[in-house]
Scaffold this motif. Structure first.
Motif, PDB file in Angstrom:
ATOM      1  N   MET A   1       0.876  -1.192  -0.102  1.00 45.24           N
ATOM      2  CA  MET A   1       0.011   0.022  -0.080  1.00 45.24           C
ATOM      3  C   MET A   1       0.714   1.250   0.125  1.00 45.24           C
ATOM      4  N   HIS A   2       0.378   2.204  -0.696  1.00 47.01           N
ATOM      5  CA  HIS A   2       0.878   3.662  -0.631  1.00 47.01           C
ATOM      6  C   HIS A   2       1.554   4.085   0.876  1.00 47.01           C
ATOM      7  N   PRO A   3       2.768   4.217   1.046  1.00 48.34           N
ATOM      8  CA  PRO A   3       3.357   4.408   2.388  1.00 48.34           C
ATOM      9  C   PRO A   3       2.441   5.587   3.027  1.00 48.34           C
ATOM     10  N   GLN A   4       2.089   6.940   2.186  1.00 49.32           N
ATOM     11  CA  GLN A   4       1.593   7.920   2.881  1.00 49.32           C
ATOM     12  C   GLN A   4       0.064   7.596   3.466  1.00 49.32           C
ATOM     13  N   ILE A   5      -0.469   6.734   2.597  1.00 48.23           N
ATOM     14  CA  ILE A   5      -1.911   6.463   2.829  1.00 48.23           C
ATOM     15  C   ILE A   5      -1.987   5.430   4.013  1.00 48.23           C
ATOM     16  N   GLU A   6      -1.183   4.597   3.830  1.00 49.61           N
ATOM     17  CA  GLU A   6      -0.930   3.888   5.192  1.00 49.61           C
ATOM     18  C   GLU A   6      -0.856   4.602   6.552  1.00 49.61           C
TER      19      GLU A   6
ATOM     20  N   ASN B   1      -7.953  10.628  -2.299  1.00 53.03           N
ATOM     21  CA  ASN B   1      -8.556  10.692  -3.336  1.00 53.03           C
ATOM     22  C   ASN B   1      -7.636  10.833  -4.712  1.00 53.03           C
ATOM     23  N   GLN B   2      -6.401  11.728  -4.340  1.00 53.75           N
ATOM     24  CA  GLN B   2      -5.740  11.865  -5.728  1.00 53.75           C
ATOM     25  C   GLN B   2      -4.964  10.310  -6.266  1.00 53.75           C
ATOM     26  N   TYR B   3      -4.657   9.542  -4.855  1.00 52.45           N
ATOM     27  CA  TYR B   3      -4.366   8.213  -5.513  1.00 52.45           C
ATOM     28  C   TYR B   3      -5.202   7.339  -6.303  1.00 52.45           C
ATOM     29  N   VAL B   4      -6.412   7.349  -5.553  1.00 48.08           N
ATOM     30  CA  VAL B   4      -7.613   6.718  -6.281  1.00 48.08           C
ATOM     31  C   VAL B   4      -8.012   6.891  -7.594  1.00 48.08           C
ATOM     32  N   ASN B   5      -7.781   8.267  -7.829  1.00 44.76           N
ATOM     33  CA  ASN B   5      -8.192   8.990  -8.979  1.00 44.76           C
ATOM     34  C   ASN B   5      -7.242   8.561 -10.072  1.00 44.76           C
ATOM     35  N   SER B   6      -5.921   8.203  -9.495  1.00 52.27           N
ATOM     36  CA  SER B   6      -4.850   8.010 -10.488  1.00 52.27           C
ATOM     37  C   SER B   6      -4.734   6.220 -10.788  1.00 52.27           C
ATOM     38  N   LEU B   7      -5.318   5.649 -10.141  1.00 49.87           N
ATOM     39  CA  LEU B   7      -5.433   4.255 -10.251  1.00 49.87           C
ATOM     40  C   LEU B   7      -5.741   3.535 -11.417  1.00 49.87           C
ATOM     41  N   PRO B   8      -6.631   4.102 -11.938  1.00 43.84           N
ATOM     42  CA  PRO B   8      -7.104   3.518 -13.425  1.00 43.84           C
ATOM     43  C   PRO B   8      -5.895   3.750 -14.250  1.00 43.84           C
ATOM     44  N   GLU B   9      -5.283   4.832 -14.071  1.00 44.50           N
ATOM     45  CA  GLU B   9      -4.376   5.226 -15.384  1.00 44.50           C
ATOM     46  C   GLU B   9      -2.791   4.162 -14.789  1.00 44.50           C
TER      47      GLU B   9
ATOM     48  N   SER C   1       9.820  -1.583 -11.250  1.00 48.58           N
ATOM     49  CA  SER C   1       9.522  -0.128 -11.398  1.00 48.58           C
ATOM     50  C   SER C   1       7.904  -0.208 -11.364  1.00 48.58           C
ATOM     51  N   ALA C   2       7.244  -1.079 -12.394  1.00 51.33           N
ATOM     52  CA  ALA C   2       5.908  -1.234 -12.396  1.00 51.33           C
ATOM     53  C   ALA C   2       5.126  -1.349 -10.994  1.00 51.33           C
ATOM     54  N   MET C   3       5.696  -2.186 -10.396  1.00 53.15           N
ATOM     55  CA  MET C   3       4.971  -2.557  -8.882  1.00 53.15           C
ATOM     56  C   MET C   3       5.032  -1.206  -8.203  1.00 53.15           C
ATOM     57  N   GLY C   4       6.125  -0.581  -8.151  1.00 51.66           N
ATOM     58  CA  GLY C   4       6.322   0.711  -7.297  1.00 51.66           C
ATOM     59  C   GLY C   4       5.291   1.708  -7.747  1.00 51.66           C
ATOM     60  N   MET C   5       5.283   1.934  -9.343  1.00 49.73           N
ATOM     61  CA  MET C   5       4.382   2.828  -9.856  1.00 49.73           C
ATOM     62  C   MET C   5       2.882   2.464  -9.627  1.00 49.73           C
ATOM     63  N   LEU C   6       2.455   1.132  -9.920  1.00 46.68           N
ATOM     64  CA  LEU C   6       1.161   0.752  -9.094  1.00 46.68           C
ATOM     65  C   LEU C   6       0.986   1.145  -7.594  1.00 46.68           C
ATOM     66  N   LEU C   7       1.886   0.705  -6.902  1.00 49.19           N
ATOM     67  CA  LEU C   7       1.710   1.157  -5.305  1.00 49.19           C
ATOM     68  C   LEU C   7       1.861   2.548  -5.099  1.00 49.19           C
ATOM     69  N   ASN C   8       2.648   3.207  -5.911  1.00 50.69           N
ATOM     70  CA  ASN C   8       2.776   4.548  -5.707  1.00 50.69           C
ATOM     71  C   ASN C   8       3.667   4.847  -4.452  1.00 50.69           C
TER      72      ASN C   8
END
Length: 161
Positions: A1-6, A26-34, A83-90
């Protein structure tokens, strides 16, 4: 999970979330589809992307031993996946803790820095062709973090002098 959200969830255990905390979520959730779309594209096109990079790398460095090229390509494949997983998790810390901690040492031990420099250039070119600009903007910081760490490692600096 995104550390800041956690952290937000941990700190809000006995209270409602503050507006700025909801904004981060909200910002993370909105960016999740992309992020998911970029991740799927990388997953589905990984073989095509890496095969083209491998072919170009072999043509660019014909005198390099095949085992060195293969080692660098395997490392690049891991770089792309992490990198792909890090990007997905932000989560840039994900890439740091799971990949960089051992990859820089491996590259220094096997002395593949020259190969890796060419490989990163080719990989970046290929990713720019395979992904949308928005996807590159999401993935780019994670790949750049790995490439910077590898190409600026102390062993490389000593080798360049």
């Amino acid at each position: 999970m995104h550390p800041q959200i956690e952290t937000i969830f941990d700190e809000a255990e006995h209270r409602y979330l503050k507006p700025e905390e909801l904004g981060v979520i909200n910002q993370y959730v909105n960016s999740l589809p992309e992020r998911l779309d970029a991740y799927r594209t990388l997953r589905d096109r990984e073989l095509e992307i890496m095969q083209q990079v491998a072919d170009q790398l072999e043509a660019t460095l014909p005198n390099e031993p095949v085992e060195n090229l293969e080692r660098s390509l395997k490392n690049a494949l891991l770089l792309l996946r992490y990198s792909a997983m890090g990007m997905l998790l932000n989560d840039e810390a994900f890439v740091q803790s799971r990949l960089l901690s051992w990859l820089t040492t491996t590259i220094s031990i096997h002395n593949t820095q020259a190969i890796d420099t060419s490989l990163f250039r080719l990989l970046n070119q290929r990713l720019t062709q395979a992904l949308t600009a928005k996807q590159i903007n999401l993935l780019g910081p994670y790949i750049a973090k790995v490439q910077t760490a590898i190409l600026q490692s102390p062993t490389l600096a000593a080798a360049g002098n």
